[in-house]
Design an enzyme around this catalytic site. Sequence first.
Site, PDB file in Angstrom:
ATOM      1  N   CYS A   1      -3.134   1.960   6.233  1.00  0.00           N
ATOM      2  CA  CYS A   1      -3.403   1.271   7.504  1.00  0.00           C
ATOM      3  C   CYS A   1      -4.188   2.175   8.439  1.00  0.00           C
ATOM      4  O   CYS A   1      -5.105   1.730   9.122  1.00  0.00           O
ATOM      5  CB  CYS A   1      -2.097   0.804   8.136  1.00  0.00           C
ATOM      6  SG  CYS A   1      -0.875   2.100   8.322  1.00  0.00           S
TER       7      CYS A   1
ATOM      8  N   GLU B   1       7.671   2.247  15.403  1.00  0.00           N
ATOM      9  CA  GLU B   1       8.677   2.723  14.449  1.00  0.00           C
ATOM     10  C   GLU B   1       8.752   4.238  14.558  1.00  0.00           C
ATOM     11  O   GLU B   1       7.794   4.896  14.973  1.00  0.00           O
ATOM     12  CB  GLU B   1       8.279   2.319  13.022  1.00  0.00           C
ATOM     13  CG  GLU B   1       8.485   0.832  12.814  1.00  0.00           C
ATOM     14  CD  GLU B   1       8.169   0.332  11.416  1.00  0.00           C
ATOM     15  OE1 GLU B   1       7.149   0.760  10.841  1.00  0.00           O
ATOM     16  OE2 GLU B   1       8.952  -0.482  10.904  1.00  0.00           O
TER      17      GLU B   1
ATOM     18  N   ASN C   1       0.812  -1.230   0.000  1.00  0.00           N
ATOM     19  CA  ASN C   1       0.000   0.000   0.000  1.00  0.00           C
ATOM     20  C   ASN C   1       0.840   1.271   0.000  1.00  0.00           C
ATOM     21  O   ASN C   1       0.515   2.237  -0.693  1.00  0.00           O
ATOM     22  CB  ASN C   1      -1.005  -0.025   1.160  1.00  0.00           C
ATOM     23  CG  ASN C   1      -0.341   0.043   2.505  1.00  0.00           C
ATOM     24  OD1 ASN C   1       0.745  -0.500   2.706  1.00  0.00           O
ATOM     25  ND2 ASN C   1      -0.971   0.726   3.438  1.00  0.00           N
TER      26      ASN C   1
ATOM     27  N   GLU D   1       3.718  -4.266  12.614  1.00  0.00           N
ATOM     28  CA  GLU D   1       2.832  -3.139  12.288  1.00  0.00           C
ATOM     29  C   GLU D   1       1.693  -3.718  11.465  1.00  0.00           C
ATOM     30  O   GLU D   1       1.876  -4.053  10.293  1.00  0.00           O
ATOM     31  CB  GLU D   1       3.599  -2.078  11.480  1.00  0.00           C
ATOM     32  CG  GLU D   1       4.814  -1.502  12.184  1.00  0.00           C
ATOM     33  CD  GLU D   1       4.456  -0.528  13.304  1.00  0.00           C
ATOM     34  OE1 GLU D   1       3.254  -0.346  13.594  1.00  0.00           O
ATOM     35  OE2 GLU D   1       5.374   0.045  13.900  1.00  0.00           O
TER      36      GLU D   1
END
Length: 474
Positions: A276, A455, A144, A242
Amino acid sequence: MREEDMHAGDSSAETIRVLNPATGDLVGEVPAGGTAAVAAAVDAAETALAGWAKRDPRQRGKILGEGARIIRTQTDALAALLTAEQGKPLHEARNEILGCANVLEYYHSVSGSIRGECMPLSSYGLAYVLKEPVGVCGAIIPWNMPVLIFAWKVCPALVAGNSIVVKPASSTPLTTLRIAGMMEAAGLPQGVLQVVAGSGETAGAALAATPSLGHLSFTGDTKTGVAVSRAVGHTGVPVTLELGGSDAMIVCRDADLHAAAAGAVAGRFYNCGQTCTAVKRVIVDASVKEEFTRVLCEKTAGIVVGDGSRKGVGMGPLNNAPARDGICRMTDACLSGSEGTLLCGGGVPDGAHYEKGFFYEPTVVADLPDDSELLNTEVFGPVLPVISADSLDDAIRIANSTRYGLGASVWTRDIKTAMTASSQLDAGVVWVNQHLRLPPDVPFGGMKASGTGRENGSGAFEPYLRSKTVLVKA
Ligand code: NAD
């Protein structure tokens, strides 16, 4: 669905044929790596490690800075390639390329912050703590935001002195490979950054099962994250996960409704809904629902859908057939079971130029029952459910009612409402009067089924460094 099936008939054991999701045209072909390619890349990264780890972090950061400079000179070409393989409109692809350059520059700017500690401890003597690289790292990346997520993983690992093997998604390896080449041109020693294109079931699984890794960072679907988590459970490799999200956007009765509607449209339909932290559910105070929904639908209906390389297009296709088919199936099932009310969109757009691509209309639905699939799974495409809430407490209850905990936003003019919602929402990131944008300065990651670890931000180097304490007595 296996990843090979995305391009059924177009991939072989030896190559990956990357197809344009808007046209079906061939964009490029790359070797398909499997278990052997991953093992060879890990070996090469191991060989390159010693020389790289010895360098000063600032020197390593400087190479990223130079990489960013080269990327910026090639922004248009890289954006065109990203649009061709991923489907997003050119202006979004440019944003992602520039975002990637920005991340490289950010890690260049903080490279001097990697340092140990020194403590004179009287009778124990002098103690110092060294921060050492963890070794060869692994990164598994989705389709994505292939380039931005690549930068999020690769930069902290490299600045900390590690080498890294990257496995991009098989539908989007091309821009990543080109950027990796630019980083080598910027001075990254050969072998330090390895990119192995290949399917998840072969290359991805092989990387996840590699016992010699110092750290593995995975971004992708929660289901795949569970498989990766199992694999590292056997090796003991530390992992950052993630994963998916079902972000809620809460619109309070005192919100600027036009700004909120614009935020919902950008937050949901950017990247064809394949982000996301996209707005996946809008929860709006019942007293302003009608007005908010009217503006939302007006704005949604104005989005031009088409081939992302064409001027004026606001939303491209989904990236692949399973993604588009999943959206069709879920939306059809909900609406044909008269579960909800379709307010806008709701199907594949008509017209010859849509026939070869994975297009779906920007869609708004309302009145879904609490157990609707559209509210309880991650909808990774351009469908936005609107839910009505009786109060802020009710809105927060609904927002927290899924198994996900990635992002959320609250739209209000009242600071107390904003602070209350921020503290009560189960989400790794909460926005107030905005949604989606994330600078590399802040930590990012999910709660609950949205993952573990963070992150970026001030702790970005932690997973990529190990501490060694030395106690010296004269
Ligand atoms: P995916 O899980 O299908 O694939 C992600 C990567 O994992 C790909 O490179 C794939 O080849 C690889 N993979 C697949 N099976 C594997 C296996 N068994 N072992 C190891 N690797 C394997 O995800 P996707 O469809 O590419 O991406 C969309 C998902 O990613 C969504 O759920 C989205 O929310 C999530 N995502 C999360 C974040 C975040 O930061 N939390 C960011 C972007 C995307």
